[in-house]
Design an enzyme around this catalytic site. Structure first.
Site, mmCIF file in Angstrom:
data_model
loop_
_atom_site.group_PDB
_atom_site.id
_atom_site.type_symbol
_atom_site.label_atom_id
_atom_site.label_comp_id
_atom_site.label_asym_id
_atom_site.label_seq_id
_atom_site.Cartn_x
_atom_site.Cartn_y
_atom_site.Cartn_z
ATOM 1 C CB SER A 1 -0.944 0.013 1.209
ATOM 2 O OG SER A 1 -0.213 -0.014 2.422
ATOM 3 C CG HIS B 1 -4.019 -0.861 -1.885
ATOM 4 N ND1 HIS B 1 -4.500 0.385 -2.201
ATOM 5 C CD2 HIS B 1 -3.834 -0.861 -0.539
ATOM 6 C CE1 HIS B 1 -4.584 1.119 -1.105
ATOM 7 N NE2 HIS B 1 -4.185 0.391 -0.081
ATOM 8 C CE LYS C 1 -7.242 0.298 0.716
ATOM 9 N NZ LYS C 1 -7.958 -0.214 1.912
#
Length: 410
Positions: free
Chosen positions: A193, A221, A252
């Site tokens: 990240s 991610h 996300k």
């Protein structure tokens, strides 16, 4: 009620004076920050603290947090099912829509089953601490996410840390404990990240098989970014069936809230019974589950969003390199994803740069120790599919101009 009883406390009690001293130290080092307050949607251009800025700090990779279909699904679920579930999943809080979401994710990730947690942090920490105990071993990349580290500590397993992405070092550690009793778990981020590099999932999975270890990947991610239609690093490397535990996020690229764990039916059934965040937290509001279901539909039907994300990433990172910014690959790992660290080095300088950018209309968050190692402070920028070339060009001009003014770029 007396005036004294209603008057707010304005000074810290002496029992907490050490916290004030710690904050004073952060201020002296220049790494203390105040929370920026968003006043409208999480969009490429939005308003923080009353200022219009180009937003390069969000994890809203595909713009789904504002997608009309997600908003519509959320409102519809609220009207039909209410604003909350009213209980933890194991008592009375499992709604049909929660099961629909878990089944949807399992099909998307090509696994038998899935369980949804309240956050990605809870998914990681709750899973690692549930499936391992004090007789077991965890082999963890040194740059793995804090939620993995905390889960490992909570499990009370013996922790072995291997050098970042160093598969040979991981094998050395596996050899050292090969004859020890207990289960062994190899764990890595799919995408790291802070630096944006991709974990060697394929090589670590092969290594785990060789030594009979459990293989786990945190794909927070990578979800929505890597692999076919954003299926993540396991799909990116063609490792379906060779990773035992897949963790992902709904907060996300999916644009909503929560985390999930994917794997075998027995793994998920076990987590239903033993994962403490699952057992002791109220389940998602129906609106959140509904919006997530629609988000996975969009991942399947609008792959052009991911194409735009990568087009913006290649352009923006190429321009940053051209003017001389260090975006990794010098004294930190090279980014391979839309996560774009602008390495500054000293913590105060990074935070000052972040504040100066904000004053000039660019939102780029400064990150310093302890989130990243001392001497590797940076501005972490993230591209999205929804940024226009004009917005990116304005941000690039601002980054270059402010960095030169501050002596951070020649």
């Amino acid at each position: 009620m007396t005036e004294t009883a209603t008057r707010p406390q304005t000074t810290a009690r002496p029992q907490l004076a050490y916290l004030t001293a710690a904050l004073d130290e952060l201020k002296a080092r220049g790494t203390h920050f105040k929370l920026r307050i968003l006043e409208d949607q999480q969009a490429p251009v939005c308003h923080y603290d009353g200022r219009e800025v180009i937003n390069l700090a969000s994890n809203n990779y595909l713009g789904l947090a504002n997608h009309p279909r997600l908003i519509e699904a959320s409102l519809k679920a609220t009207k039909e099912l209410g604003v909350g579930s009213g209980a933890v999943r194991t008592i009375a809080g499992t709604m049909r829509i929660h099961m629909d979401l878990e089944e949807k994710i399992a099909r998307f990730k090509n696994v038998e089953a899935c369980v949804v947690f309240q956050s990605g942090f809870a998914a990681n920490a709750g899973t690692v601490s549930a499936i391992l105990g004090k007789e077991d071993f965890i082999l963890s990349d040194e740059l793995n996410h804090a939620s993995i580290i905390d889960g490992a500590r909570l499990s009370r397993a013996k922790i072995k840390v291997f050098r970042h992405k160093d598969v040979d070092h991981c094998e050395e550690l596996l050899k050292e404990i090969a004859n020890e009793p207990g289960h062994k778990l190899v764990i890595t981020d799919g995408v790291f990240s802070m630096d944006g590099d991709i974990g060697p999932v394929n090589k670590l999975a092969a290594l785990a098989e060789k030594y009979g270890a459990i293989m786990m990947v945190d794909d927070a991610h990578a979800s929505g970014v890597l692999g076919r239609n954003g299926r993540g690093s396991i799909d990116h490397f063609g490792m379906h069936g060779r990773v035992d535990v897949q963790v992902g996020t709904l907060s996300k690229a999916v644009g909503s809230l929560g985390g999930y764990v994917c794997g075998s039916k027995d793994l998920i059934d076990y987590l239903y019974h033993r994962a403490r965040p699952f057992l002791f937290s109220t389940s998602h509001p129906p609106s959140v589950a509904a919006s997530c279901i629609v988000a996975f539909d969009i991942l399947e039907t609008e792959p052009e969003r991911i194409d735009r994300l990568w087009k913006n990433t290649r352009y923006f990172q190429g321009e940053l390199k051209r003017v001389g910014f260090n975006i990794g690959g010098v004294n930190t790992p090279a980014t391979e994803t839309p996560i774009t660290p602008v390495i500054i080095g000293e913590g105060r300088a990074a935070m000052d740069f972040s504040r100066a950018l904000f004053d000039e209309g660019v939102m780029g968050t400064g990150i310093a120790f302890p989130t990243v190692p001392e001497g590797k402070a940076r501005i972490r920028l993230i591209l999205t599919s929804e940024h226009t070339k004009g917005q990116l060009d304005r941000a690039l001009e601002t980054l270059e101009r402010v960095a030169k003014r501050m002596g951070l770029l020649q």
